[in-house]
Design a protein around this motif. Sequence first.
Motif, PDB file in Angstrom:
ATOM      1  N   TYR A 132       0.671  -1.231   0.127  1.00  0.00           N
ATOM      2  CA  TYR A 132       0.024  -0.024  -0.093  1.00  0.00           C
ATOM      3  C   TYR A 132       0.684   1.310  -0.028  1.00  0.00           C
ATOM      4  N   SER A 133       1.734   1.297   0.597  1.00  0.00           N
ATOM      5  CA  SER A 133       2.903   2.333   0.919  1.00  0.00           C
ATOM      6  C   SER A 133       3.684   2.442  -0.536  1.00  0.00           C
ATOM      7  N   VAL A 134       3.683   1.453  -1.252  1.00  0.00           N
ATOM      8  CA  VAL A 134       4.589   1.733  -2.399  1.00  0.00           C
ATOM      9  C   VAL A 134       3.450   2.284  -3.464  1.00  0.00           C
ATOM     10  N   SER A 135       2.100   1.842  -3.243  1.00  0.00           N
ATOM     11  CA  SER A 135       1.099   2.190  -4.404  1.00  0.00           C
ATOM     12  C   SER A 135       0.158   2.941  -4.025  1.00  0.00           C
ATOM     13  N   PHE A 136      -0.951   2.471  -3.665  1.00  0.00           N
ATOM     14  CA  PHE A 136      -2.334   3.216  -3.215  1.00  0.00           C
ATOM     15  C   PHE A 136      -1.743   4.529  -2.544  1.00  0.00           C
ATOM     16  N   GLY A 137      -1.105   4.318  -1.437  1.00  0.00           N
ATOM     17  CA  GLY A 137      -0.883   5.356  -0.453  1.00  0.00           C
ATOM     18  C   GLY A 137      -0.444   6.844  -1.155  1.00  0.00           C
ATOM     19  N   PRO A 138       0.932   6.867  -1.693  1.00  0.00           N
ATOM     20  CA  PRO A 138       1.229   7.846  -2.375  1.00  0.00           C
ATOM     21  C   PRO A 138       0.803   8.224  -3.648  1.00  0.00           C
ATOM     22  N   LEU A 139       0.749   6.871  -4.519  1.00  0.00           N
ATOM     23  CA  LEU A 139       0.468   7.364  -6.075  1.00  0.00           C
ATOM     24  C   LEU A 139      -1.133   7.846  -6.452  1.00  0.00           C
ATOM     25  N   SER A 140      -1.984   7.189  -5.577  1.00  0.00           N
ATOM     26  CA  SER A 140      -3.472   7.501  -6.002  1.00  0.00           C
ATOM     27  C   SER A 140      -3.704   8.989  -6.198  1.00  0.00           C
ATOM     28  N   TRP A 141      -3.120   9.811  -5.221  1.00  0.00           N
ATOM     29  CA  TRP A 141      -3.289  11.301  -5.306  1.00  0.00           C
ATOM     30  C   TRP A 141      -2.487  12.132  -6.225  1.00  0.00           C
ATOM     31  N   VAL A 142      -1.300  11.314  -6.345  1.00  0.00           N
ATOM     32  CA  VAL A 142      -0.412  11.616  -7.548  1.00  0.00           C
ATOM     33  C   VAL A 142      -0.875  11.771  -8.809  1.00  0.00           C
ATOM     34  N   ILE A 143      -1.261  10.419  -9.224  1.00  0.00           N
ATOM     35  CA  ILE A 143      -1.894  10.267 -10.321  1.00  0.00           C
ATOM     36  C   ILE A 143      -3.293  10.960 -10.892  1.00  0.00           C
ATOM     37  N   ILE A 144      -4.326  10.912  -9.660  1.00  0.00           N
ATOM     38  CA  ILE A 144      -5.390  11.849 -10.173  1.00  0.00           C
ATOM     39  C   ILE A 144      -5.106  13.250 -10.197  1.00  0.00           C
ATOM     40  N   SER A 145      -4.246  13.753  -9.331  1.00  0.00           N
ATOM     41  CA  SER A 145      -3.712  15.364  -9.691  1.00  0.00           C
ATOM     42  C   SER A 145      -2.973  15.719 -10.984  1.00  0.00           C
ATOM     43  N   GLU A 146      -2.238  14.511 -11.467  1.00  0.00           N
ATOM     44  CA  GLU A 146      -1.678  14.689 -12.675  1.00  0.00           C
ATOM     45  C   GLU A 146      -2.638  14.755 -13.916  1.00  0.00           C
ATOM     46  N   MET A 147      -3.636  14.115 -13.972  1.00  0.00           N
ATOM     47  CA  MET A 147      -4.515  13.796 -15.159  1.00  0.00           C
ATOM     48  C   MET A 147      -5.286  14.848 -15.245  1.00  0.00           C
ATOM     49  N   PHE A 148      -5.558  15.636 -14.322  1.00  0.00           N
ATOM     50  CA  PHE A 148      -6.765  17.009 -14.584  1.00  0.00           C
ATOM     51  C   PHE A 148      -5.828  18.272 -14.773  1.00  0.00           C
ATOM     52  N   PRO A 149      -6.427  19.074 -15.626  1.00  0.00           N
ATOM     53  CA  PRO A 149      -5.957  20.537 -15.703  1.00  0.00           C
ATOM     54  C   PRO A 149      -6.313  21.277 -14.285  1.00  0.00           C
ATOM     55  N   SER A 150      -5.521  22.373 -14.102  1.00  0.00           N
ATOM     56  CA  SER A 150      -5.538  22.921 -12.702  1.00  0.00           C
ATOM     57  C   SER A 150      -6.892  23.441 -12.607  1.00  0.00           C
ATOM     58  N   TYR A 151      -7.818  23.867 -13.601  1.00  0.00           N
ATOM     59  CA  TYR A 151      -9.113  24.606 -13.326  1.00  0.00           C
ATOM     60  C   TYR A 151     -10.110  23.745 -12.859  1.00  0.00           C
TER      61      TYR A 151
END
Length: 426
Positions: free
Chosen positions: A290-309
């Motif tokens: 979990y600490s390798v995958s879902f913990g840090p990466l879930s929010w990283v991936i979601i934040s990177e997929m969408f533009p800032s607005y």
Amino acid sequence: RVVVGFAVSISAIADVSYLHEIAPRKWRGAIVSVNEACISLGFLVAFAFGVMWNNVNGGWRLMFGVSGLLGLVQYVGMLAMPESPVWLKQKGREEESREALQKIHGEIIPSGETTLSELSDAEENDENKHSSHVKLNEDVQDDELVTPHDAAQQLSSPTQSGDKLNSFFHIVVQYRYQCCIALFISMAQQFCGQAAVLNYAPLIFSDLDDSDFSITLWIGGVKFLTTVAVICSIEYRGRRFLMLFGTFAIVIGQFLVAFAFSIGNAIEGDTTESAMTCGFIGILAVVFGYSVSFGPLSWVIISEMFPSYIRGRALGGSTVVNYVCATLVTSTFLSMEGLIGARNVFFLYGLITLFAMMFVVIAIPETGKKSPKEIDELVRRMWLWNKFQRREVLQVDENDSIELSQTNLPAQGNSRTLQVHDAELA
């Protein structure tokens, strides 16, 4: 507890978006992952105080009191933080945006330039407003086109509810695949069963004939050290590789825990120690994965997929789904254990995580060091979404439909068509 939960919900939405917007693209994943590292450190400290004060009369009051002091220190420190330069720029406050950049990076930003890739992405979105739009009729004029940026502005402005709903629909259509990925990640992050392991670790081991609360220190230590290792490797290992590796570790861990309960329930005597060892390794594997995958990466991936607005709304919706799923997992674990047995509960968590790993393989591309526009192109090339694009159907009227593909266009006629210029739909 209600007030704390309310505060955590707000900060969970804001902190990832804020870190994403102040981070240079090449260090974006590592900086956003620092948030999860601090959460992991908080778990470790909380477990340590729990072990220290477990047998102290009123020890739970001391634990809440210490948390309050730490929150006060954090609040005072945040008073000196600048506002997000991306948010300031979108509001037209250019000078304040540049001052925030200078405060964050400790250098003077030349006029017309920026060290943050996200600001460049925002400017690119503004420049390409009319190349990425939704056209509701073939005869609509250019000035009537609705862009995702315009839709986002309408959502944040005091317009009629119908206009807001219409704008929201356009945004969801534009980023429909990203929305599906965000929702799936948010659900899988909780249904993998890691929350049940953290919350009920002492109880789990008491079922295996060992109720030593120091086990939680092992869990907290592995969680923190693994997250720190991910921060150091995320930019060159890649998000997708780490997500696959971590989910695989969770699957193995959950199956080991299920096997441990199977041993412990079936055989008495000397095998109790074997069951304990197997369960201990399994739980640490779940925490590690979990600490390798879902913990840090879930929010990283979601934040990177969408533009800032629209990033804030995407993170907010994902957080709501995540917390609903967390509530379901933690509130049903004990009842499910009594209903189908602990072995089957953890086996079920393993199967769910295995399904999530397959979803990553066919649906989620590598998002590191890429703009939302580049990620959108990569998402559409993934096997799952490519299949969807070939089978998407538009209703032309009550009885007719058009099957869309990447190469075929709808026949000309008087029927109303939907044209999405930045996708394969035309």
